[in-house]
Motif scaffolding. Structure first.
Motif, PDB file in Angstrom:
ATOM      1  N   THR A 173      -4.429  12.133 -25.204  1.00  0.00           N
ATOM      2  CA  THR A 173      -4.970  13.502 -25.201  1.00  0.00           C
ATOM      3  C   THR A 173      -5.757  13.791 -26.474  1.00  0.00           C
ATOM      4  O   THR A 173      -6.843  14.391 -26.419  1.00  0.00           O
ATOM      5  N   ALA A 174      -5.217  13.382 -27.623  1.00  0.00           N
ATOM      6  CA  ALA A 174      -5.905  13.621 -28.901  1.00  0.00           C
ATOM      7  C   ALA A 174      -7.267  12.930 -28.909  1.00  0.00           C
ATOM      8  O   ALA A 174      -8.275  13.527 -29.302  1.00  0.00           O
ATOM      9  N   ARG A 175      -7.309  11.690 -28.455  1.00  0.00           N
ATOM     10  CA  ARG A 175      -8.584  10.952 -28.423  1.00  0.00           C
ATOM     11  C   ARG A 175      -9.546  11.574 -27.416  1.00  0.00           C
ATOM     12  O   ARG A 175     -10.736  11.721 -27.676  1.00  0.00           O
ATOM     13  N   PHE A 176      -9.015  11.942 -26.272  1.00  0.00           N
ATOM     14  CA  PHE A 176      -9.821  12.532 -25.189  1.00  0.00           C
ATOM     15  C   PHE A 176     -10.473  13.837 -25.659  1.00  0.00           C
ATOM     16  O   PHE A 176     -11.671  14.049 -25.482  1.00  0.00           O
ATOM     17  N   GLY A 193     -17.897  16.070 -24.937  1.00  0.00           N
ATOM     18  CA  GLY A 193     -18.334  16.126 -23.542  1.00  0.00           C
ATOM     19  C   GLY A 193     -17.315  15.744 -22.501  1.00  0.00           C
ATOM     20  O   GLY A 193     -17.513  16.030 -21.318  1.00  0.00           O
ATOM     21  N   ARG A 194     -16.218  15.122 -22.878  1.00  0.00           N
ATOM     22  CA  ARG A 194     -15.301  14.617 -21.850  1.00  0.00           C
ATOM     23  C   ARG A 194     -14.548  15.750 -21.138  1.00  0.00           C
ATOM     24  O   ARG A 194     -14.286  15.663 -19.940  1.00  0.00           O
ATOM     25  N   ALA A 200     -16.948  17.565 -18.791  1.00  0.00           N
ATOM     26  CA  ALA A 200     -17.344  16.729 -17.657  1.00  0.00           C
ATOM     27  C   ALA A 200     -16.205  16.518 -16.663  1.00  0.00           C
ATOM     28  O   ALA A 200     -16.348  15.798 -15.681  1.00  0.00           O
ATOM     29  N   ALA A 201     -15.040  17.152 -16.937  1.00  0.00           N
ATOM     30  CA  ALA A 201     -13.856  16.988 -16.084  1.00  0.00           C
ATOM     31  C   ALA A 201     -13.507  15.514 -15.920  1.00  0.00           C
ATOM     32  O   ALA A 201     -13.098  15.065 -14.854  1.00  0.00           O
ATOM     33  N   ASP A 202     -13.687  14.776 -17.005  1.00  0.00           N
ATOM     34  CA  ASP A 202     -13.358  13.360 -17.053  1.00  0.00           C
ATOM     35  C   ASP A 202     -11.849  13.171 -16.894  1.00  0.00           C
ATOM     36  O   ASP A 202     -11.084  14.116 -17.064  1.00  0.00           O
ATOM     37  N   GLY A 215     -10.010  16.697 -17.931  1.00  0.00           N
ATOM     38  CA  GLY A 215     -10.702  17.836 -18.539  1.00  0.00           C
ATOM     39  C   GLY A 215     -10.823  18.951 -17.528  1.00  0.00           C
ATOM     40  O   GLY A 215     -11.121  18.701 -16.357  1.00  0.00           O
ATOM     41  N   LEU A 216     -10.579  20.201 -17.966  1.00  0.00           N
ATOM     42  CA  LEU A 216     -10.636  21.331 -17.038  1.00  0.00           C
ATOM     43  C   LEU A 216     -12.014  21.982 -17.024  1.00  0.00           C
ATOM     44  O   LEU A 216     -12.163  23.165 -16.741  1.00  0.00           O
ATOM     45  N   GLY A 217     -13.026  21.204 -17.364  1.00  0.00           N
ATOM     46  CA  GLY A 217     -14.410  21.653 -17.224  1.00  0.00           C
ATOM     47  C   GLY A 217     -14.738  22.818 -18.136  1.00  0.00           C
ATOM     48  O   GLY A 217     -14.403  22.809 -19.319  1.00  0.00           O
ATOM     49  N   GLY A 218     -15.371  23.845 -17.546  1.00  0.00           N
ATOM     50  CA  GLY A 218     -15.895  24.975 -18.302  1.00  0.00           C
ATOM     51  C   GLY A 218     -14.851  25.740 -19.096  1.00  0.00           C
ATOM     52  O   GLY A 218     -15.190  26.488 -20.019  1.00  0.00           O
ATOM     53  N   TYR A 219     -13.568  25.600 -18.780  1.00  0.00           N
ATOM     54  CA  TYR A 219     -12.541  26.313 -19.526  1.00  0.00           C
ATOM     55  C   TYR A 219     -12.385  25.750 -20.941  1.00  0.00           C
ATOM     56  O   TYR A 219     -11.778  26.373 -21.801  1.00  0.00           O
TER      57      TYR A 219
END
Ligand SMILES: [Zn+2]
Length: 296
Positions: free
Chosen positions: A213-216, A221-222, A225-227, A253-257
């Motif tokens: 999670t920390a790296r992500f 952008g991740r 991008a809902a990666d 990733g929860l996108g725009g949030y």
């Protein structure tokens, strides 16, 4: 009036869903409102902090819900939250003193009435019996949560917390934003990591370094991008508990949030899982102990 117990709130919500005739997900809060003669309308100009409103005019009740967050799951949750203020004992008297109540739904407010209406909303949209039925088909971990969010037409976040509450597995769900943990939910079984103690209180704490999670969250952008990514871990990496217990960490990733959902699963065995009379259980137990769980 003293705060309502969780069980009372959940029973009230689930009874209303059952009485409305629901025997499978999804539950539609608009339909339930209509059955109770409550008018429901979108309110496109709602202020950003407001998820919805409950309005009373004489004996007529109305719900206005905000649309600045486009997610249908969030809008449905907002309507269900207002229904909580309508149905929960003591709420109409407390929140409708001026005939109008503005809400902050979605487990962000500290106010007790807001928190109670959120618990109500989650139980109304995801009644335990219906949700458990869907869980049996949905699969494990993040994949299961995504399938359940589709089945219940609820947000990933709300679904993840309900999943943690009802799963028999050792699961923690964590919402983080950048380097900070925003909220966290534990399943009953994962609490065994703490033995007789308590699981750590993670709200507001930094995301542990050296975790996926920390790296992500640090990678540009991740999140937007809902990666999605999965990695193996030791439970101590996250909780400082459970020496040597392995598990997995799944991140989306929860996108725009701008937030991230993390699902942590521990390969935890407790005595109640183990039935010495059951040979299949015995094999499963050994397989579980000896199968390396490091997957990519
Ligand atoms: Zn409210």
């Amino acid at each position: 009036m003293p705060p309502l117990g969780r069980a009372i709130i959940q029973n009230t919500a689930e009874k209303i869903a059952v009485e409305a005739g629901y025997t499978a997900l999804p539950v539609c809060p608009k339909t339930i409102a209509e059955k109770h003669d409550i008018l429901v309308q979108a309110k496109p100009d709602a202020a950003k902090g407001c998820s919805g409103m409950l309005v009373r005019n004489g004996e007529q009740f109305g719900i206005l819900y905000a649309t600045h967050i486009r997610s249908e799951g969030f809008q449905r949750f907002s309507i269900a939250h207002e229904l909580g203020h309508y149905f929960l004992p003591g709420h109409p008297e407390a929140v409708l003193k001026n005939g109008i109540h503005q809400s902050q739904a979605g487990f962000v407010a500290r106010d007790r009435y807001e928190q109670e209406a959120d618990v109500f909303a989650a139980s109304l949209l995801m009644p335990a019996d219906l949700f458990k039925g869907a869980m049996r088909k949905a699969g494990d971990g993040l994949e299961g949560i995504i399938a359940l969010a589709t089945a219940a037409n609820t947000s990933l976040t709300a679904t993840a917390f309900r999943f943690a509450e009802l799963t028999k597995d050792a699961v923690a769900v964590v919402i983080s934003e950048g380097g900070t943990i925003v909220s966290c939910g534990y399943s009953e079984k994962i609490k065994n990591l703490a033995g007789r103690g308590a699981m750590p209180w993670l709200y507001g704490k930094p995301v542990p370094t050296d975790t996926l999670t920390a790296r992500f969250n640090a990678a540009p952008g991740r999140v937007a991008a809902a990666d999605r990514e999965e990695s193996a871990l030791y439970m101590t990496d996250w909780f400082g508990l459970g020496d040597g217990v392995r598990g997995s960490e799944e991140v989306i990733g929860l996108g725009g949030y701008g937030r991230t959902l993390t699902v942590i699963r521990g390969n935890l065995r407790t005595d109640d899982d183990f039935d010495p009379e059951d040979e299949a259980d015995d094999d499963e137990y050994l397989a579980d102990r000896w199968t390396p769980r490091f997957r990519r």
